[in-house]
Design an enzyme around this catalytic site. Structure first.
Site, mmCIF file in Angstrom:
data_model
loop_
_atom_site.group_PDB
_atom_site.id
_atom_site.type_symbol
_atom_site.label_atom_id
_atom_site.label_comp_id
_atom_site.label_asym_id
_atom_site.label_seq_id
_atom_site.Cartn_x
_atom_site.Cartn_y
_atom_site.Cartn_z
ATOM 1 N N ARG A 40 -61.032 -11.490 21.573
ATOM 2 C CA ARG A 40 -59.949 -11.796 20.642
ATOM 3 C C ARG A 40 -59.710 -13.291 20.445
ATOM 4 O O ARG A 40 -59.593 -13.763 19.311
ATOM 5 C CB ARG A 40 -58.613 -11.212 21.135
ATOM 6 C CG ARG A 40 -58.326 -9.822 20.739
ATOM 7 C CD ARG A 40 -57.572 -9.153 21.862
ATOM 8 N NE ARG A 40 -58.433 -9.116 23.018
ATOM 9 C CZ ARG A 40 -59.363 -8.170 23.208
ATOM 10 N NH1 ARG A 40 -59.438 -7.186 22.380
ATOM 11 N NH2 ARG A 40 -60.187 -8.211 24.240
ATOM 12 N N THR A 41 -59.582 -14.018 21.538
ATOM 13 C CA THR A 41 -59.135 -15.408 21.404
ATOM 14 C C THR A 41 -60.199 -16.224 20.661
ATOM 15 O O THR A 41 -59.893 -16.934 19.694
ATOM 16 C CB THR A 41 -58.844 -16.012 22.794
ATOM 17 O OG1 THR A 41 -58.004 -15.104 23.494
ATOM 18 C CG2 THR A 41 -58.164 -17.351 22.678
ATOM 19 N N LYS A 56 -75.795 -27.490 33.771
ATOM 20 C CA LYS A 56 -76.605 -28.544 34.419
ATOM 21 C C LYS A 56 -75.726 -29.475 35.235
ATOM 22 O O LYS A 56 -76.203 -30.482 35.755
ATOM 23 C CB LYS A 56 -77.325 -29.367 33.343
ATOM 24 C CG LYS A 56 -78.222 -28.564 32.430
ATOM 25 C CD LYS A 56 -78.745 -29.479 31.316
ATOM 26 C CE LYS A 56 -79.194 -28.676 30.111
ATOM 27 N NZ LYS A 56 -79.286 -29.514 28.910
ATOM 28 N N ARG A 94 -61.400 -22.376 26.674
ATOM 29 C CA ARG A 94 -61.053 -21.441 27.758
ATOM 30 C C ARG A 94 -61.880 -21.811 28.973
ATOM 31 O O ARG A 94 -63.079 -22.089 28.864
ATOM 32 C CB ARG A 94 -61.338 -19.995 27.348
ATOM 33 C CG ARG A 94 -61.186 -19.036 28.518
ATOM 34 C CD ARG A 94 -61.219 -17.597 28.118
ATOM 35 N NE ARG A 94 -60.012 -17.231 27.391
ATOM 36 C CZ ARG A 94 -59.718 -15.991 27.021
ATOM 37 N NH1 ARG A 94 -60.550 -15.006 27.300
ATOM 38 N NH2 ARG A 94 -58.608 -15.722 26.373
ATOM 39 N N HIS A 99 -51.699 -19.091 28.912
ATOM 40 C CA HIS A 99 -52.450 -18.668 27.727
ATOM 41 C C HIS A 99 -51.513 -18.815 26.517
ATOM 42 O O HIS A 99 -51.036 -17.827 25.961
ATOM 43 C CB HIS A 99 -52.909 -17.215 27.905
ATOM 44 C CG HIS A 99 -53.973 -16.762 26.954
ATOM 45 N ND1 HIS A 99 -54.339 -17.464 25.817
ATOM 46 C CD2 HIS A 99 -54.735 -15.631 26.959
ATOM 47 C CE1 HIS A 99 -55.298 -16.788 25.183
ATOM 48 N NE2 HIS A 99 -55.552 -15.682 25.861
HETATM 49 N N1 CP Z 1 -56.011 -11.428 24.965
HETATM 50 C C1 CP Z 1 -57.135 -12.137 25.204
HETATM 51 O O1 CP Z 1 -57.086 -13.287 25.641
HETATM 52 O O2 CP Z 1 -58.279 -11.455 24.915
HETATM 53 P P1 CP Z 1 -59.738 -12.056 25.101
HETATM 54 O O3 CP Z 1 -59.972 -12.271 26.567
HETATM 55 O O4 CP Z 1 -60.662 -11.019 24.495
HETATM 56 O O5 CP Z 1 -59.794 -13.361 24.357
#
Ligand code: CP
Length: 305
Positions: free
Chosen positions: A51-52, A80, A101, A129
């Site tokens: 999703r993100t 590396k 991320r 998040h």
């Molecule tokens: N909700 C969320 O962060 O989903 P993903 O890990 O798929 O990005």
């Protein structure tokens, strides 16, 4: 230049503005279709995501911009031994904004101090998040029409669930919000979140292991997955993973107006039999994430439409 690492970097007024922009994007998508023409978003994902990452990429495409990046550390020079600092310094030469991320708490913060372009925290370990919280907030706004006067149940892995920590921080700013924390003893909300946010702001909360006993009082139920990737011990994960499974039977005492959220991915926490219940909002929530990420990209790039 401004980044977004923690949801509390956005004031309540700025959240309201982002919600208003997202609502306008939903109503008038064509108005925004060229807003980021010539701009590039880099998605640097050192940890898996559906999703993100994809909603960030869809967001930039729908704003007329372009996207580059990687979806796993193994396909980048991190494999590396390149540092996060060097990575973002270099990516700043290629992109106008970065969504990152990383499994290590604080990595996006370090990146934001080294990058020459805005950095958005797309999830750092079990910490924060903030853009999931933006998706959650738009969903609550669209379903409830308000951020105040809500009893919010948070259920599942409240220890490692970074989306829970960010949502509590964001919702604690609104009047007459109460939290009901539902988790096994081993996965209780970290004491720093209770101390630094709930107790500091005097936000009422209750803790229980029994979801059904609190169901009738909830306006919002935020289910979460037990975060397998954060456990040191697989046996412990297996013992706890099915602690809460929401079924139609368990919803019998819930309000008709309940909104059921889940940041997804779902493993086993919500029976698929609930997906067609009008109270299920989790797929709408995933869509709302794209609109809020569009609004955020516009804000951090300083693009006026
Ligand atoms: N909700 C969320 O962060 O989903 P993903 O890990 O798929 O990005």
């Amino acid at each position: 230049m401004r980044s977004l690492i923690d949801i509390l970097e956005l004031s309540a007024e700025e959240i309201a503005d982002l919600v208003a922009t997202a609502e306008d994007i939903i109503a008038n998508p064509q108005k925004y279709a060229e807003a980021c023409r010539g701009k590039k978003l880099a998605t640097l994902f050192f940890e898996p995501s559906t999703r993100t990452r994809l909603s960030f990429e869809a967001a930039m495409y729908e704003l007329g911009g372009q996207v580059l990046g990687f979806s796993e550390a193994a396909s980048s020079s991190a494999s590396k031994g390149e540092s996060v600092s060097d990575t973002v310094k270099v990516v700043s030469c290629y992109a106008d904004i970065i969504a990152m991320r990383h499994p290590k708490e604080g990595a996006p913060l370090v990146a934001s101090m080294k990058a020459d372009v805005p950095v958005i925290n797309a999830g750092d370990g079990g910490h924060n998040h903030p853009t999931q919280t933006l998706a959650d907030l738009l969903t609550i706004w669209r379903e409830k029409g308000r951020f105040t006067d809500l009893t919010i149940g948070l259920c599942g892995d409240l220890k490692f669930g970074r989306t829970v920590h960010s949502l509590i921080a964001a919702m604690s700013r609104y009047a007459n919000v109460k939290f009901v924390l539902v988790s096994p003893e081993e996965l209780k909300l970290p004491s720093y979140v209770k101390k630094d946010i709930l107790q500091k702001k005097g936000v009422p909360y209750a803790q229980t292991t029994d979801l059904e006993s609190v169901m009738p009082e909830l306006d919002v139920l935020y289910m979460t997955r037990v975060q397998r990737e954060r456990f040191f011990n697989e046996d412990e994960y297996v013992r706890l993973k099915d602690s809460y499974i929401l079924t139609p039977e368990k919803l019998k005492t819930a309000k008709d107006s309940l909104s059921i959220l889940h940041p997804l991915p779902r493993v086993n926490e919500i029976s698929v039999a609930i997906d067609d219940d009008p109270r299920a909002c989790y797929f709408k929530q995933a869509l709302n994430g794209k609109y809020m990420r569009m609004a955020l990209i516009l804000k951090l790039l300083g693009v006026e439409v």
